[in-house]
Scaffold this active site. Structure first.
Site, PDB file in Angstrom:
ATOM      1  N   CYS A 117       0.815  -1.224   0.000  1.00 43.12           N
ATOM      2  CA  CYS A 117       0.000   0.000   0.000  1.00 43.12           C
ATOM      3  C   CYS A 117       0.844   1.267   0.000  1.00 43.12           C
ATOM      4  CB  CYS A 117      -0.926  -0.006   1.203  1.00 43.12           C
ATOM      5  SG  CYS A 117      -2.042  -1.406   1.147  1.00 43.12           S
ATOM      6  N   HIS A 257      -3.602   7.041   2.015  1.00 41.16           N
ATOM      7  CA  HIS A 257      -3.942   5.705   1.536  1.00 41.16           C
ATOM      8  C   HIS A 257      -5.329   5.350   2.072  1.00 41.16           C
ATOM      9  CE1 HIS A 257      -3.936   1.549   0.578  1.00 41.16           C
ATOM     10  NE2 HIS A 257      -3.803   1.144   1.827  1.00 41.16           N
ATOM     11  N   ASN A 287     -10.089  -0.404  -0.910  1.00 44.96           N
ATOM     12  CA  ASN A 287      -8.628  -0.332  -0.842  1.00 44.96           C
ATOM     13  C   ASN A 287      -8.050  -0.911  -2.137  1.00 44.96           C
ATOM     14  OD1 ASN A 287      -5.917  -0.611  -0.304  1.00 44.96           O
ATOM     15  ND2 ASN A 287      -6.185  -1.557   1.710  1.00 44.96           N
TER      16      ASN A 287
HETATM   17  O1  UT7 Z   1      -3.951  -1.389   3.274  1.00 43.66           O
HETATM   18  C1  UT7 Z   1      -3.060  -2.238   3.915  1.00 43.66           C
HETATM   19  C2  UT7 Z   1      -3.116  -2.087   5.376  1.00 43.66           C
HETATM   20  N1  UT7 Z   1      -4.339  -2.606   5.878  1.00 43.66           N
HETATM   21  C3  UT7 Z   1      -5.017  -1.921   6.768  1.00 43.66           C
HETATM   22  O2  UT7 Z   1      -4.664  -0.819   7.094  1.00 43.66           O
HETATM   23  C4  UT7 Z   1      -6.217  -2.611   7.385  1.00 43.66           C
HETATM   24  C5  UT7 Z   1      -6.149  -2.456   8.882  1.00 43.66           C
HETATM   25  N2  UT7 Z   1      -7.221  -3.151   9.565  1.00 43.66           N
HETATM   26  C6  UT7 Z   1      -8.512  -2.762   9.517  1.00 43.66           C
HETATM   27  O3  UT7 Z   1      -8.864  -1.840   8.795  1.00 43.66           O
HETATM   28  C7  UT7 Z   1      -9.500  -3.452  10.435  1.00 43.66           C
HETATM   29  O4  UT7 Z   1      -8.802  -4.227  11.368  1.00 43.66           O
HETATM   30  C8  UT7 Z   1     -10.537  -4.331   9.686  1.00 43.66           C
HETATM   31  C9  UT7 Z   1     -11.487  -3.452   8.896  1.00 43.66           C
HETATM   32  C10 UT7 Z   1      -9.823  -5.315   8.761  1.00 43.66           C
HETATM   33  C11 UT7 Z   1     -11.374  -5.105  10.714  1.00 43.66           C
HETATM   34  O5  UT7 Z   1     -11.992  -4.206  11.603  1.00 43.66           O
HETATM   35  P1  UT7 Z   1     -11.884  -4.425  13.183  1.00 43.66           P
HETATM   36  O6  UT7 Z   1     -12.678  -3.369  13.797  1.00 43.66           O
HETATM   37  O7  UT7 Z   1     -10.424  -4.519  13.526  1.00 43.66           O
HETATM   38  O8  UT7 Z   1     -12.616  -5.802  13.336  1.00 43.66           O
HETATM   39  P2  UT7 Z   1     -12.044  -7.146  13.981  1.00 43.66           P
HETATM   40  O9  UT7 Z   1     -11.089  -7.776  13.047  1.00 43.66           O
HETATM   41  O10 UT7 Z   1     -11.614  -6.875  15.382  1.00 43.66           O
HETATM   42  O11 UT7 Z   1     -13.364  -8.002  14.037  1.00 43.66           O
HETATM   43  C12 UT7 Z   1     -14.443  -7.636  14.884  1.00 43.66           C
HETATM   44  C13 UT7 Z   1     -15.569  -8.623  14.652  1.00 43.66           C
HETATM   45  C14 UT7 Z   1     -15.104 -10.089  14.717  1.00 43.66           C
HETATM   46  O12 UT7 Z   1     -16.144 -10.830  15.314  1.00 43.66           O
HETATM   47  P3  UT7 Z   1     -15.993 -11.316  16.837  1.00 43.66           P
HETATM   48  O13 UT7 Z   1     -14.752 -12.144  16.869  1.00 43.66           O
HETATM   49  O14 UT7 Z   1     -15.891 -10.050  17.630  1.00 43.66           O
HETATM   50  O15 UT7 Z   1     -17.259 -12.074  17.049  1.00 43.66           O
HETATM   51  C15 UT7 Z   1     -15.012 -10.463  13.269  1.00 43.66           C
HETATM   52  O16 UT7 Z   1     -15.192 -11.843  13.050  1.00 43.66           O
HETATM   53  O17 UT7 Z   1     -16.126  -8.433  13.335  1.00 43.66           O
HETATM   54  C16 UT7 Z   1     -16.138  -9.687  12.648  1.00 43.66           C
HETATM   55  N3  UT7 Z   1     -15.955  -9.437  11.216  1.00 43.66           N
HETATM   56  C17 UT7 Z   1     -16.983  -9.192  10.397  1.00 43.66           C
HETATM   57  N4  UT7 Z   1     -18.301  -9.084  10.608  1.00 43.66           N
HETATM   58  C18 UT7 Z   1     -19.068  -8.807   9.546  1.00 43.66           C
HETATM   59  C19 UT7 Z   1     -14.803  -9.408  10.514  1.00 43.66           C
HETATM   60  N5  UT7 Z   1     -15.054  -9.148   9.232  1.00 43.66           N
HETATM   61  C20 UT7 Z   1     -16.409  -9.007   9.144  1.00 43.66           C
HETATM   62  C21 UT7 Z   1     -17.261  -8.706   8.062  1.00 43.66           C
HETATM   63  N6  UT7 Z   1     -18.595  -8.603   8.311  1.00 43.66           N
HETATM   64  N7  UT7 Z   1     -16.817  -8.499   6.808  1.00 43.66           N
END
Ligand code: UT7
Length: 330
Positions: A117, A257, A287
């Protein structure tokens, strides 16, 4: 007195494929919903390059054609092309070579640059050095990724995040102080464990096993990446302002980004910038990895004025991150 050569951005081009993949489409594919995606990431839809035999170079070509048309020059005038991408058409030859052939850029040499990225920032800084050396007059820098080629559309953790696109800028010598003024680039390979593609390289060449295990798709452990991204992008942007004796008030635009709106908000906040000064198109494109920053420049080009100071900032796989200060030339 010999005047210092700076690398000015003298034209911008872009391309996004016409096919849209909306949050509602994704609701039918994996266990997710529009509200979760919008509130956690800011994304509503993304573009997907569909069609047999189409690859990243097929987005690079229209983006560069757009740029050449705007500048009123021929492909044969390009000296060098750098394509930042993690989704090259093939491992080799470089997508830059393939795109130059398709464009008829007969006098250009070129190469691909892999920094995920942050690829566009790394490539702009590299391209600027080629101009500043005095050796080259027209360097095209492209950020392009066909993320749909490496996304697992059964993995809700990653498939909602990414889209396809390409953006390009032309760098030319400038003697009036316009152009790339400063760049801080960083990397930390210990971050590889959180964001990578497991197979397809020399470590784990493709095999039936790697295909069955979906090791040719993106793996991301979102939470640690999020934490590092918020800190990394904000810190480096603040450092760039500080070492150039600038404050948020001096900056016309932040071009971040587009990985997650919450990361962008944190960076803008840290720089003391109003939201109106932040380019944001994550809602429409998701992204697009190396393409996010040049696609913003492409969409906002009529709102940027000559002399505007803009900060480009990124964080991504590697880890790689950085911030670049540009004084707009046209
Ligand atoms: O560009 C390259 C660099 N990349 C980035 O900068 C990405 C950085 N990371 C992020 O933007 C975030 O971590 C994400 C958007 C990928 C995820 O958001 P989050 O707030 O960190 O969510 P999480 O991974 O902590 O997941 C929270 C909950 C989980 O459920 P439980 O375990 O709390 O029951 C996930 O399983 O959300 C669940 N979850 C979803 N739910 C519905 C994860 N993906 C989804 C989804 N739809 N697509």
């Amino acid at each position: 007195m010999i005047k210092k050569i700076a690398a000015a951005i003298t034209a911008v081009g872009g391309y996004v494929p016409p096919d849209k993949l909306t949050n509602f489409d994704l609701e039918k594919m994996v266990d997710t919903n529009d509200e979760w995606i919008r509130t956690r990431t800011g994304i509503t839809e993304r573009r997907i390059l569909k069609g047999e035999g189409l690859a990243t170079s097929d987005m690079v070509v229209p983006a560069v054609k757009d740029l050449l048309h705007k500048r009123g020059i021929e492909a044969s005038e390009i000296d060098c092309m750098i394509v930042a991408t993690v989704t090259p058409d093939m491992v080799f030859p470089a997508t830059a070579n393939i795109a130059c052939d398709k464009l008829g850029a007969k006098n250009a040499w070129g190469f691909d640059l892999s920094a995920a990225c942050s690829g566009f920032l790394y490539a702009v800084t590299t391209g600027a050095s080629l101009i500043e050396s005095g050796r080259y007059k027209k360097v095209v820098v492209v950020g392009a990724d066909k993320m749909s080629a490496i996304v697992d559309y059964t993995d809700r953790n990653t498939c909602v995040l990414f889209g396809d696109g390409a953006g390009a800028v032309l760098l030319e010598p400038n003697f009036e102080g316009y152009g790339v003024l400063d760049s801080i680039l960083r990397s930390d390979g210990s971050g590889a464990q959180y964001l990578h593609m497991k197979a397809g390289g020399s470590l784990r060449p493709a095999s039936i096993e790697t295909v069955t295990n979906k090791e040719h798709n993106i793996f991301q452990d979102g939470q640690p990446v999020f934490k590092f991204a918020v800190k990394g992008m904000a810190d480096v942007s603040a450092e760039l302002l500080e070492r150039n004796n600038l404050t948020g008030d001096d900056i016309a635009w932040l071009v971040p980004h587009q990985a997650n709106k919450r990361i962008i908000d944190a960076t803008a906040n840290r720089m003391g910038l109003n939201p109106e000064k932040v380019m944001l198109n994550i809602q429409r494109y998701g992204n697009t990895t190396a393409a996010t920053i040049p696609l913003c420049l492409w969409e906002w080009k009529h709102q940027i004025n000559k002399g505007d100071l803009i900060v480009l900032a990124a964080f991504g796989g590697g880890f790689t991150w950085g911030a670049t200060l540009v004084k707009w030339e046209y």
